[in-house]
Design an enzyme around this catalytic site. Structure first.
Site, PDB file in Angstrom:
ATOM      1  N   SER A 113       1.229  -1.411   0.146  1.00 10.51           N
ATOM      2  CA  SER A 113      -0.325  -0.338  -0.263  1.00 10.51           C
ATOM      3  C   SER A 113       0.960   0.955   0.151  1.00 10.51           C
ATOM      4  O   SER A 113       1.893   1.140   0.682  1.00 10.51           O
ATOM      5  CB  SER A 113      -0.427   0.079   1.050  1.00 10.51           C
ATOM      6  OG  SER A 113      -1.406   1.342   1.628  1.00 10.51           O
ATOM      7  N   SER A 114       0.451   2.533  -0.625  1.00  8.26           N
ATOM      8  CA  SER A 114       1.434   3.271  -0.266  1.00  8.26           C
ATOM      9  C   SER A 114       1.767   4.173   1.089  1.00  8.26           C
ATOM     10  O   SER A 114       2.399   4.903   1.352  1.00  8.26           O
ATOM     11  CB  SER A 114       0.148   4.838  -1.101  1.00  8.26           C
ATOM     12  OG  SER A 114      -0.987   4.318  -0.602  1.00  8.26           O
ATOM     13  N   CYS A 115       0.325   3.552   1.763  1.00 12.45           N
ATOM     14  CA  CYS A 115       1.163   4.407   3.305  1.00 12.45           C
ATOM     15  C   CYS A 115       1.950   3.222   4.390  1.00 12.45           C
ATOM     16  O   CYS A 115       2.239   3.651   4.863  1.00 12.45           O
ATOM     17  CB  CYS A 115      -0.126   3.348   4.398  1.00 12.45           C
ATOM     18  SG  CYS A 115      -0.935   2.388   4.844  1.00 12.45           S
ATOM     19  N   TYR A 142      -1.586  -0.709  10.109  1.00 11.04           N
ATOM     20  CA  TYR A 142      -1.224  -1.499   8.836  1.00 11.04           C
ATOM     21  C   TYR A 142      -0.290  -1.578   8.067  1.00 11.04           C
ATOM     22  O   TYR A 142       0.488  -2.567   7.005  1.00 11.04           O
ATOM     23  CB  TYR A 142      -2.760  -0.520   7.713  1.00 11.04           C
ATOM     24  CG  TYR A 142      -3.082  -0.846   6.957  1.00 11.04           C
ATOM     25  CD1 TYR A 142      -3.512  -2.584   6.758  1.00 11.04           C
ATOM     26  CD2 TYR A 142      -2.230  -0.629   6.246  1.00 11.04           C
ATOM     27  CE1 TYR A 142      -3.571  -3.059   5.702  1.00 11.04           C
ATOM     28  CE2 TYR A 142      -2.668  -0.932   4.429  1.00 11.04           C
ATOM     29  CZ  TYR A 142      -3.296  -1.537   4.584  1.00 11.04           C
ATOM     30  OH  TYR A 142      -3.587  -2.694   3.064  1.00 11.04           O
ATOM     31  N   LYS A 146       2.556  -4.422   6.542  1.00  7.81           N
ATOM     32  CA  LYS A 146       2.038  -4.145   4.689  1.00  7.81           C
ATOM     33  C   LYS A 146       4.253  -4.369   5.621  1.00  7.81           C
ATOM     34  O   LYS A 146       4.615  -5.155   3.961  1.00  7.81           O
ATOM     35  CB  LYS A 146       1.852  -3.033   4.617  1.00  7.81           C
ATOM     36  CG  LYS A 146       0.546  -3.698   4.236  1.00  7.81           C
ATOM     37  CD  LYS A 146       0.098  -4.416   3.641  1.00  7.81           C
ATOM     38  CE  LYS A 146      -1.363  -4.447   3.354  1.00  7.81           C
ATOM     39  NZ  LYS A 146      -1.188  -5.691   1.622  1.00  7.81           N
ATOM     40  N   HIS A 185     -12.713   3.817   2.505  1.00  7.31           N
ATOM     41  CA  HIS A 185     -12.699   4.754   2.445  1.00  7.31           C
ATOM     42  C   HIS A 185     -13.243   5.909   1.411  1.00  7.31           C
ATOM     43  O   HIS A 185     -14.435   5.470   1.176  1.00  7.31           O
ATOM     44  CB  HIS A 185     -11.157   3.890   0.915  1.00  7.31           C
ATOM     45  CG  HIS A 185     -10.054   3.366   1.714  1.00  7.31           C
ATOM     46  ND1 HIS A 185     -11.155   1.677   1.574  1.00  7.31           N
ATOM     47  CD2 HIS A 185      -9.001   3.258   2.351  1.00  7.31           C
ATOM     48  CE1 HIS A 185      -9.759   1.057   1.766  1.00  7.31           C
ATOM     49  NE2 HIS A 185      -8.725   1.684   2.320  1.00  7.31           N
TER      50      HIS A 185
HETATM   51  O1  GFB Z   1      -9.706   6.682   1.955  1.00  7.53           O
HETATM   52  P1  GFB Z   1      -8.905   7.324   3.397  1.00  7.53           P
HETATM   53  O2  GFB Z   1      -9.775   7.054   4.226  1.00  7.53           O
HETATM   54  O3  GFB Z   1      -8.074   7.247   2.809  1.00  7.53           O
HETATM   55  O4  GFB Z   1      -9.220   9.211   3.287  1.00  7.53           O
HETATM   56  P2  GFB Z   1      -6.059   7.762   3.470  1.00  7.53           P
HETATM   57  C1  GFB Z   1      -8.198  10.012   2.562  1.00  7.53           C
HETATM   58  C2  GFB Z   1      -8.547  11.894   2.232  1.00  7.53           C
HETATM   59  O5  GFB Z   1     -10.139  11.824   2.254  1.00  7.53           O
HETATM   60  C3  GFB Z   1      -8.688  11.743   4.129  1.00  7.53           C
HETATM   61  C4  GFB Z   1     -10.710  12.321   3.246  1.00  7.53           C
HETATM   62  O6  GFB Z   1      -7.951  13.036   3.837  1.00  7.53           O
HETATM   63  C5  GFB Z   1      -9.891  12.087   5.117  1.00  7.53           C
HETATM   64  O7  GFB Z   1      -9.696  12.848   5.774  1.00  7.53           O
HETATM   65  N1  GFB Z   1     -12.269  12.264   3.325  1.00  7.53           N
HETATM   66  C6  GFB Z   1     -12.887  13.358   3.210  1.00  7.53           C
HETATM   67  C7  GFB Z   1     -12.537  11.075   3.931  1.00  7.53           C
HETATM   68  N2  GFB Z   1     -14.016  12.219   3.232  1.00  7.53           N
HETATM   69  C8  GFB Z   1     -14.118  11.365   4.284  1.00  7.53           C
HETATM   70  C9  GFB Z   1     -14.864  10.222   4.388  1.00  7.53           C
HETATM   71  O8  GFB Z   1     -16.111  10.662   4.596  1.00  7.53           O
HETATM   72  N3  GFB Z   1     -14.812   9.135   4.595  1.00  7.53           N
HETATM   73  C10 GFB Z   1     -13.011   8.562   4.557  1.00  7.53           C
HETATM   74  N4  GFB Z   1     -12.834   7.694   5.248  1.00  7.53           N
HETATM   75  N5  GFB Z   1     -12.056   9.525   4.187  1.00  7.53           N
HETATM   76  C11 GFB Z   1      -5.876   5.250   4.186  1.00  7.53           C
HETATM   77  C12 GFB Z   1      -5.148   4.490   4.723  1.00  7.53           C
HETATM   78  O9  GFB Z   1      -5.466   6.065   4.661  1.00  7.53           O
HETATM   79  O10 GFB Z   1      -5.454   4.682   2.848  1.00  7.53           O
HETATM   80  C13 GFB Z   1      -5.179   2.293   4.524  1.00  7.53           C
HETATM   81  O11 GFB Z   1      -6.251   4.372   6.197  1.00  7.53           O
HETATM   82  C14 GFB Z   1      -4.956   2.669   3.068  1.00  7.53           C
HETATM   83  O12 GFB Z   1      -4.653   2.411   5.619  1.00  7.53           O
HETATM   84  C15 GFB Z   1      -5.050   2.881   2.244  1.00  7.53           C
HETATM   85  O13 GFB Z   1      -3.394   2.842   2.757  1.00  7.53           O
HETATM   86  C16 GFB Z   1      -4.479   3.606   0.784  1.00  7.53           C
HETATM   87  O14 GFB Z   1      -5.271   8.138   1.989  1.00  7.53           O
HETATM   88  O15 GFB Z   1      -5.866   8.691   4.287  1.00  7.53           O
END
Ligand code: GFB
Length: 314
Positions: A113-115, A142, A146, A185
């Site tokens: 994952s990119s994280c 996580y 990974k 996500h």
């Molecule tokens: O997709 P997301 O949860 O993953 O969030 P990450 C991406 C961005 O979207 C963050 C914003 O800046 C969130 O604050 N966001 C806005 C939201 N509204 C929402 C919402 O309703 N739900 C969610 N979930 N986000 C993940 C990692 O990080 O990336 C995982 O937690 C994984 O481990 C994945 O690696 C690829 O990009 O922040």
């Protein structure tokens, strides 16, 4: 050891995690490859159970393994279910990589994952940024699991000469996504929220965070295509990033989703929710040199994902 190009045709190919979004896309993409596809349901083999995994591998002896099984979720799930995220992902990776080795798998691909890259890695993020800085705290468990999987693949390659490879997908979306209101996500979360607001005639939709973080989004069927390409054409200890090479702010992205869904009300931001890492754009030069590029544009991909959501969940 490595043979390039690696022949998939006629092989037994195990997709670990076939019920997930990535595994589902891989099984679709493998259909025309003339392989014998192997999958196993969680009710038959819990991939966290080492004895069960060992028994299954000893019986089936897959020649090729796609390790796409993982406990995944968005920033909310990663931040809250920290114990589950580290345990499940460590043990699934350990069990499958070791069983593939013991049972003579010819090739294995581990999906990271990119994280795994540092929170403040120089952008776009090159593969050699791994372990050069602090991780983003919201998804550290996580990411650590990974990274352990990546290092295990590298170590088995180095000690045993196993043809095991590591690929790092960027943020993914598409059919088969998880639409949980708290744990999904951002793509699935916003598709659902804008759709529900449109149906209810609501005048406001709340998006988490400040809207300023930048993210790169890859359509999951493009990812699957890249994984088939790399399985056939790549064999080295170095990671390969898989992305589009383009990113967008969350605020602009929310407007794209709203337009695709047909929601015309106000969009506001809840700054009490976490932003996560400020930017996560993959450097995809290595992938391009290996002959692969993403073909699905963001608006078109979001439309396909919205149609899948309507089919699967409405
Ligand atoms: O997709 P997301 O949860 O993953 O969030 P990450 C991406 C961005 O979207 C963050 C914003 O800046 C969130 O604050 N966001 C806005 C939201 N509204 C929402 C919402 O309703 N739900 C969610 N979930 N986000 C993940 C990692 O990080 O990336 C995982 O937690 C994984 O481990 C994945 O690696 C690829 O990009 O922040």
């Amino acid at each position: 050891m490595a043979r390039n190009p690696f022949e998939l045709k006629g092989k037994t190919v195990f997709v670990a995690g076939h019920t997930g979004m990535v595994g589902g896309a891989l099984t679709r993409r493998l259909q025309p490859e003339d392989v014998e596809l192997l999958t196993v349901k969680r009710s038959e083999v819990d991939l966290r159970d080492q004895s069960a995994v060992n028994r299954w591998f000893a019986e089936k002896r897959p020649q090729v393994v796609y390790l796409a099984a993982a406990k995944v979720g968005g920033i909310g799930a990663n931040n809250r279910l920290r114990g589950e995220f580290i345990y499940d992902n460590l043990i699934i990776a350990t069990n499958i990589i070791h069983a593939a080795h013991v049972n003579g798998a010819e090739k294995l691909m581990f999906l990271g994952s990119s994280c795994i890259y540092p929170k403040l890695a120089p952008q776009p993020i090159r593969e050699d940024a791994l372990l050069t800085g602090e991780l983003e705290p919201t998804n550290e468990p996580y990411a650590i699991a990974k990274i352990a999987g990546i290092k295990m693949v590298e170590a088995y390659r180095s000690q045993y000469g196993s043809d095991f490879i590591n690929v790092m997908p960027t943020n993914l979306y598409g059919a088969g996504d998880n639409y949980h209101p708290e744990y999904s996500h951002v793509v699935a979360a916003l598709i659902r929220r804008f759709h529900e607001a449109k149906v209810a005639g609501a005048s406001e939709v709340v998006v988490w965070g400040t809207g300023t973080p930048r993210r790169e989004f890859l359509y999951v069927d493009d990812l699957a295509d890249a994984c088939i390409h790399l399985m056939k054409n790549y064999s080295s200890h170095e990671l390969v990033n898989i992305g589009t090479g383009e990113d967008i702010t969350i605020a602009d992205f929310a407007r794209v989703v709203a337009a695709v869904v047909g929601y015309t009300g106000k969009i506001s931001f809840d700054r009490s929710k976490p932003d996560g890492t400020p930017r996560k754009l993959m450097d995809v030069d290595r992938l391009a040199k290996l002959g692969w590029r993403a073909c699905t544009k963001l608006e078109g991909g979001i439309l396909l994902a919205y149609q899948a959501f309507l089919r699967e969940h409405v």
